[in-house]
Write a protein that holds these residues in place. Structure first.
Motif, PDB file in Angstrom:
ATOM      1  N   UNK A 194       0.841  -1.199   0.000  1.00 56.26           N
ATOM      2  CA  UNK A 194       0.000   0.000   0.000  1.00 56.26           C
ATOM      3  C   UNK A 194       0.877   1.251   0.000  1.00 56.26           C
ATOM      4  N   UNK A 195       0.348   2.350  -0.506  1.00 55.42           N
ATOM      5  CA  UNK A 195       1.108   3.596  -0.530  1.00 55.42           C
ATOM      6  C   UNK A 195       1.287   4.178   0.868  1.00 55.42           C
ATOM      7  N   UNK A 196       0.328   3.894   1.742  1.00 52.20           N
ATOM      8  CA  UNK A 196       0.327   4.532   3.054  1.00 52.20           C
ATOM      9  C   UNK A 196       1.342   3.864   3.979  1.00 52.20           C
ATOM     10  N   UNK A 197       2.394   4.613   4.298  1.00 54.59           N
ATOM     11  CA  UNK A 197       3.411   4.127   5.219  1.00 54.59           C
ATOM     12  C   UNK A 197       3.247   4.833   6.560  1.00 54.59           C
ATOM     13  N   UNK A 198       3.247   4.059   7.635  1.00 50.73           N
ATOM     14  CA  UNK A 198       3.037   4.619   8.973  1.00 50.73           C
ATOM     15  C   UNK A 198       4.271   4.343   9.822  1.00 50.73           C
ATOM     16  N   UNK A 199       4.828   5.390  10.378  1.00 51.29           N
ATOM     17  CA  UNK A 199       5.993   5.243  11.244  1.00 51.29           C
ATOM     18  C   UNK A 199       5.548   5.202  12.703  1.00 51.29           C
ATOM     19  N   UNK A 200       6.488   4.951  13.584  1.00 53.07           N
ATOM     20  CA  UNK A 200       6.173   4.903  15.015  1.00 53.07           C
ATOM     21  C   UNK A 200       5.675   6.249  15.541  1.00 53.07           C
ATOM     22  N   UNK A 201       6.033   7.328  14.845  1.00 53.81           N
ATOM     23  CA  UNK A 201       5.591   8.655  15.280  1.00 53.81           C
ATOM     24  C   UNK A 201       4.070   8.764  15.343  1.00 53.81           C
ATOM     25  N   UNK A 202       3.383   8.006  14.498  1.00 60.48           N
ATOM     26  CA  UNK A 202       1.918   8.057  14.499  1.00 60.48           C
ATOM     27  C   UNK A 202       1.363   7.706  15.874  1.00 60.48           C
ATOM     28  N   UNK A 203       1.905   6.653  16.497  1.00 57.22           N
ATOM     29  CA  UNK A 203       1.405   6.231  17.810  1.00 57.22           C
ATOM     30  C   UNK A 203       1.941   7.132  18.918  1.00 57.22           C
ATOM     31  N   UNK A 245       2.375  10.247  18.682  1.00 53.18           N
ATOM     32  CA  UNK A 245       1.621  11.488  18.639  1.00 53.18           C
ATOM     33  C   UNK A 245       0.144  11.304  18.966  1.00 53.18           C
ATOM     34  N   UNK A 246      -0.433  10.182  18.521  1.00 53.88           N
ATOM     35  CA  UNK A 246      -1.872   9.989  18.655  1.00 53.88           C
ATOM     36  C   UNK A 246      -2.270   9.095  19.823  1.00 53.88           C
ATOM     37  N   UNK A 247      -1.374   8.198  20.240  1.00 50.28           N
ATOM     38  CA  UNK A 247      -1.680   7.285  21.343  1.00 50.28           C
ATOM     39  C   UNK A 247      -0.523   7.271  22.342  1.00 50.28           C
ATOM     40  N   UNK A 248      -0.124   8.420  22.850  1.00 47.78           N
ATOM     41  CA  UNK A 248       1.041   8.461  23.750  1.00 47.78           C
ATOM     42  C   UNK A 248       0.846   7.654  25.014  1.00 47.78           C
ATOM     43  N   UNK A 289      -6.982  -2.972  16.211  1.00 47.15           N
ATOM     44  CA  UNK A 289      -7.399  -1.652  16.661  1.00 47.15           C
ATOM     45  C   UNK A 289      -6.145  -0.791  16.787  1.00 47.15           C
ATOM     46  N   UNK A 290      -6.158   0.411  16.204  1.00 47.73           N
ATOM     47  CA  UNK A 290      -4.981   1.273  16.250  1.00 47.73           C
ATOM     48  C   UNK A 290      -4.607   1.677  17.668  1.00 47.73           C
ATOM     49  N   UNK A 291      -5.555   1.548  18.588  1.00 51.28           N
ATOM     50  CA  UNK A 291      -5.267   1.878  19.987  1.00 51.28           C
ATOM     51  C   UNK A 291      -4.600   0.718  20.721  1.00 51.28           C
ATOM     52  N   UNK A 292      -4.391  -0.398  20.024  1.00 51.20           N
ATOM     53  CA  UNK A 292      -3.770  -1.572  20.640  1.00 51.20           C
ATOM     54  C   UNK A 292      -2.326  -1.717  20.192  1.00 51.20           C
ATOM     55  N   UNK A 293      -1.411  -2.109  21.093  1.00 45.76           N
ATOM     56  CA  UNK A 293      -0.020  -2.351  20.688  1.00 45.76           C
ATOM     57  C   UNK A 293       0.125  -3.391  19.587  1.00 45.76           C
ATOM     58  N   UNK A 294      -0.880  -4.264  19.414  1.00 45.87           N
ATOM     59  CA  UNK A 294      -0.803  -5.247  18.337  1.00 45.87           C
ATOM     60  C   UNK A 294      -0.664  -4.584  16.979  1.00 45.87           C
ATOM     61  N   UNK A 295      -1.215  -3.376  16.831  1.00 45.71           N
ATOM     62  CA  UNK A 295      -1.179  -2.697  15.539  1.00 45.71           C
ATOM     63  C   UNK A 295       0.221  -2.234  15.176  1.00 45.71           C
TER      64      UNK A 295
END
Length: 367
Positions: free
Chosen positions: A2-11, A13-16, A164-170
């Motif tokens: 997929x084009x969408x690449x997500x780095x660790x910064x996403x979590x 910033x959004x799920x500190x 779930x993006x709120x879970x460490x599994x993601x």
């Protein structure tokens, strides 16, 4: 990819808070699980990653919420057929390992065959994270038997749809697809030997549950409380048995193997494998920091990186090993031939693929 690449910064910033409390709630392999003196090869390779809450993951690719895995599969399939200088009419059989499938039960094999315009057969193959390896081997054996002349093998993984993006599994999963074409008149790549062992004894380690969210039913990836104990049963003896049997069938010794490709469901798994076999770390690579766990696609993606990064050349002997929970573990030995390789994923550069494997200080791994 997929084009969408997500780095660790996403979590971060959004799920500190999730990141902060990960040590208390993480599903297994917490930092306190590693003794001061490591007991085995697995723990020795795992230990450096315990200081990183993301456990070695740096990036991962996620599909958009409204996009299905088959979109990636179709792109990979079309490029593989083109590289093979074939038309869709030449494809006798499509073997597809979609994990998990877009639909609740049925895989995507017939849909891919219809989309590319093949008039041949289509089968779905399921062996969890060993799906691509099993499909690849099945295709080779069917070609050797003379029943088919050209087989398209497709594998994909859509783990982002199950977490779930709120879970460490993601943090440690991703999406991907890969395809290859195997034809009867090209004997340059030879499947010399293979051996597999079922992993039924790991039942309960990993599962999918159905969960209602806002009036819809979603599949959710779950990891059992006894995952560490169960997954440990697929290591060591099973790994050794698969590798030794594949080598014996191939009538080659381990020292004859030019390069090894091990699935990387965990950041330290490839390093564990070479350490267990007593090989040098430069005998393998690790794509986990780039993509996370992409299930059945891992062996294909690792092979692609090895070819693109010129780790494997024509006539080299290579060892591939895949591991899957409640499915199978499998080793195979190939003599690699002259094979056309497709274009790398979008926004992917060779410099990005300096795949991290072993760093005594761990500073590079977690930068």
């Amino acid at each position: 990819m997929p084009d969408k690449e997500i780095s660790n910064d996403f979590w971060l910033q959004n799920y500190p808070q999730t990141v902060k409390t990960a040590e208390q709630n993480n599903w297994m392999w917490k930092s306190g699980d590693v003794p001061d003196r490591c007991l085995n090869e697995f723990e020795a390779e795992m230990a450096p990653y315990m200081q990183d809450p993301f456990r070695g993951a740096k990036f991962r690719r996620f599909l958009p919420p409204d996009e299905k895995l088959i979109t990636l599969e179709k792109k990979a399939a079309a490029e593989a057929i083109e590289l093979a200088n074939l038309s869709p009419d030449d494809i006798d059989l499509v073997l597809c390992a979609t994990f998990p499938p877009d639909e609740a039960v049925i895989g995507n094999a017939s849909l891919i065959a219809a989309d590319i315009g093949s008039k041949g057969d289509a089968w779905n193959i399921e062996s969890a994270c060993s799906g691509w390896a099993v499909a690849f081997i099945t295709a080779h054996r069917l070609i050797q038997s003379g029943q088919y002349q050209s087989i398209l093998v497709v594998a994909s993984c859509g783990y982002s749809k199950t977490v779930d993006l709120a879970s460490p599994l993601s943090w440690g999963v991703g999406d991907a697809a890969a395809a290859c074409v195997i034809v009867s008149d090209n004997e340059s790549t030879e499947l010399m030997g293979t051996h597999g062992v079922h992993t039924g004894h790991t039942y309960g380690a990993v599962r999918f549950d159905l969960e209602p969210v806002d009036g819809k039913i979603y599949r959710r990836l779950r990891v059992g409380k006894s995952a560490r104990e169960h997954l440990g049963a697929t290591m060591g003896k099973i790994f050794e048995a698969c590798v030794n049997s594949a080598l014996q069938q191939s009538e080659v010794a381990l020292e004859d193997i030019k390069f090894c490709l091990f699935s990387s469901p965990l950041a330290w798994y490839p390093a564990y494998c070479v350490r267990y076999l007593g090989l040098d770390y430069d005998k393998t690579l690790n794509t986990y920091p780039l993509y996370g766990n992409i299930g059945p696609v891992l062996p294909a993606v690792n092979l692609y990186h090895a070819l693109y990064e010129r780790k494997v050349y024509e006539d080299d002997l290579i060892l591939i090993y895949s591991v899957g929970s409640v499915s199978s573990c499998r080793a195979m030995v190939l003599r690699w031939g002259s094979v056309a390789v497709g274009q790398p994923p979008s926004r992917w550069k060779s410099a990005d693929a300096s795949c991290l494997l072993h760093d005594e200080s761990s500073q590079t791994i977690f930068s």
